[in-house]
Structures are given as structure tokens and as C-alpha cells.
Design an enzyme around this catalytic site. Sequence first.
Site, PDB file in Angstrom:
ATOM      1  N   ASP A 169     -30.809   3.672 -16.198  1.00  0.00           N
ATOM      2  CA  ASP A 169     -31.375   4.925 -15.642  1.00  0.00           C
ATOM      3  C   ASP A 169     -30.259   5.694 -15.306  1.00  0.00           C
ATOM      4  O   ASP A 169     -30.757   6.730 -15.682  1.00  0.00           O
ATOM      5  CB  ASP A 169     -31.834   3.933 -14.335  1.00  0.00           C
ATOM      6  N   THR A 201     -35.919   6.976 -13.572  1.00  0.00           N
ATOM      7  CA  THR A 201     -36.321   7.390 -14.860  1.00  0.00           C
ATOM      8  C   THR A 201     -36.932   6.404 -15.441  1.00  0.00           C
ATOM      9  O   THR A 201     -37.699   5.784 -16.411  1.00  0.00           O
ATOM     10  CB  THR A 201     -35.084   7.413 -15.645  1.00  0.00           C
ATOM     11  N   ASP A 202     -36.688   5.136 -15.238  1.00  0.00           N
ATOM     12  CA  ASP A 202     -37.503   3.581 -15.039  1.00  0.00           C
ATOM     13  C   ASP A 202     -38.867   3.592 -14.974  1.00  0.00           C
ATOM     14  O   ASP A 202     -39.193   2.722 -15.588  1.00  0.00           O
ATOM     15  CB  ASP A 202     -36.381   1.994 -14.917  1.00  0.00           C
ATOM     16  N   LEU A 203     -38.675   3.961 -13.763  1.00  0.00           N
ATOM     17  CA  LEU A 203     -39.865   3.981 -13.229  1.00  0.00           C
ATOM     18  C   LEU A 203     -40.800   4.337 -14.332  1.00  0.00           C
ATOM     19  O   LEU A 203     -42.240   4.496 -14.413  1.00  0.00           O
ATOM     20  CB  LEU A 203     -40.341   4.461 -11.493  1.00  0.00           C
TER      21      LEU A 203
END
Length: 432
Positions: A169, A201-203
Site C-alpha cells: 500500500d 489503497t488496500d481498503l
Amino acid sequence: MGAPPQGGAVSGPAEPDPRRPLDKDPPAMLQGMRVLDLSRVLAGPWAGQLLADYGADVIKVERPDVGDDTRGWGPPWWGPADARMSAYYLSANRGKRSVAIDLATPEGAAMVRQLAAEADVLLENYKVGQLARYGLDAASLMSLNPRLVYCSVTGYGQDGPMAQAAGYDFAIQATGGLMSLTGEAEGTPGTQPQKVGVAVTDLFTGVYASTAILAALVERGRTGRGRHIDAALLDVQVAMLANQASNHLIGGTVPRRMGNAHPNIVPYQVFETADGHIVLAIGNDGQFTRLCELAGHAEVATDPRYARNPQRVAHRAELVPLLADWLRTRTTQAWMDLLEPHAVPCAPILDIAGVFTHPQVLARGLRVDLPSGSAFDHADHPANDHPAMPLVRNPMRVDGQAVVADQAPPALDQQGDAIRAALARGEGWPTR
């Protein structure tokens, strides 16, 4: 309604109780759907948790002995020392069952194929090509189960010059432009580009992946066939640039860091008050007029330099210092009490403790406490030794009810014996 003081808890005659039980029968729109979650860390597990919240039966396949990387990302920890789980891990694995399987062994790969043969969805975030070594790639498993929706989450996608690169991320926030927009303006002493305080960004990738999965399941209802979804963190980050990407593509400019200011709207930023800070989020000319009138400076709203938003953006350098002088004359709470009842968008800046005691957060039941004792049964810890596990629920409501899985995140291999035994008996996907 007045807001709580900046950075603190809500004041009042009685301390609110943040605990809230689950609805008796939470909506389970995906009941009957089977999800095989081979992913780890955050983006993939976040998608799996969302599907579990919506009622899917999610089996999380983890590496023997160590499990998901985030199990070790502490402190803080939850549970006894011999069976502890990190708070980070708990945030993304609600509603799942855990089985430890070594994919690199023929026996382990065979077990995964057994599960995949009856799964509706498979989530994985291995490096491109890695699962093909074990016959667990999309082509192999979708040949075995043509109805399978197979979702691959990677840093840079299934093709392109960086397809083999590991994606994290932080690195994607940098490469994908987000850090170039985040932080105080260039030239401000002691500053540098900043990442966002959570792994957005991961989420976002987890959320994008789950929506693509749901779309593929709807299509499968018509065609009877699954899809291979390619979810790349970099792609998601570029898509998340939203208006800033449009500012560049349409306006030909390169957006830069502006601190808390907005490139297209003024005033839309943080201001100092007599005792702290306040956010003003003025989105239209009417709100700006009301702000000026309430502050005792109605004439500013009719000034040709400031009457319309495009003019306010053009004259930002003169207007913002003027507003800053006004805002310093009252406390944060005094401004909230003045502006909020007149629909002038504003907010205090709360710390996380303040968030979880905010009256609206309490009213919406965003904290949920799930029974946790069963997670430690294998470690011979009586269930009543462990208080309920505090988590943040899925933010969606359906027909007025909270949508959230009712099972706490599992300990490593918590359901492993039962799952392996069912597979050994040839029973297929094991029942919960």
C-alpha cells in the site's frame, strides 16, 4: 446539535455506553455463497470480510504455524499469550473460519482443489504465476469449477512490465500519485509528501474487488459461468485520484500538495480557532453567504472577488487570511454552535477516542462486540475467561438493520480439524 470538543470525548451528564449488541437476525443476502479466501494482509481479507458480513460462508486458508502475516503485526494484542491475535488482524477477518494448509505439498493443494470445486468465489493475492505451480491458478480451478468467480489481487496486475513486482500500500500510494497530493504545500519548512493514515489503497482495492465479485455473481446467475477478476492496487489508486486526475487530464495542470486546502473549492480547509481547529467545507455560494453573515461580515459575500466559487478560488490568497482572522475570535465549540444550526458545513477534528464516543457514532452502533471465547477453545482457555471482542461493524444497513457477520475473527486453524476431517471423508465443502 452541537459537536463534541475537539480531540476529546463527548461531554454530558452521563457517560455513554459504546457497546451495542448485534441485531437478532442480521441480514444475510449472500447466505449459501461459499468463499475460499487464500489471501493475506489487507486488500484480499477486507474483500472476504465484506462478503462474510453479507452472509457468505468464508473459509480462510492460512500457512501452517504462522498464518496470515498480520497475525504478528502487534502490539496491541487480543487474547492470552499462547493464542494472541493482533488488533490489525482482527480488523479484517471477522466472520471467517480458519484452516491451516500448506499449498506447496500435494496433499495441501489437493485439499484446496476440493474446496474450490464447490466454492462460489476464490480470493487470492499471490504473485502472478505462483499458484500455477500447484495447479491452483484461475485457469486450472475454473476448468474444475466453471461457476467459480476467481479474484486475483496483486500490486500491479496480471500483465505489464511490473506484473511480477510485490505491491504494498505505501509504495502504491507513492507510485500512484496519492502522496504527491498529501501533505503541506511544497516549500513549507520541514514537510514532505505524506501517506494517508490508514492503508486506503488496500481498503479501496478490497471494496472494488468485492463489488466486482458481486457483479460477477449476478452475471453467473444468467450465464452459469464464473469470471477471473484482476484487481490491481495501482489501478485502483489511479482510479481513486478522481477529480485530481480530471484536473490534470482536462486542465493540463499537475496537481500539487496543498495541505488541507481543496484545489477546486474555497473555503474548504482547516482553520485555527481560539482553542484549537475547525474544518470548514463550504460547497456552494449560499453556504458562503451564510458563513459571512453569521460571522458579522455580510459585505464579504457580495464582494465581486468572493461572491462566486470560481472567484474565491482565483482570490484564495486574499480570502483565506481574512477568514482565518475571523475564525480565531471564537472557540471551536462556539463556531460549531453558531454555524451548524444554519447548515454551514463544519466539523471539529476528533482523535480516535473522540470518534468512538461521538453521539452519532454511538447512535449508529458502529462499534460491535462479538463473543470471542470460542477462538481460544483449542488453547484450553475457558470461553468465559474472555470478554467480548470490540470491532468496527460493516457501515452498511439494510432495511434499518446492521449488516455484520456474527462470528469473531478466528484463531489460526481454529476450524482446521473439522474441515480436514470433512475433506478426508469426501464430504466436500464442510458445513459450519
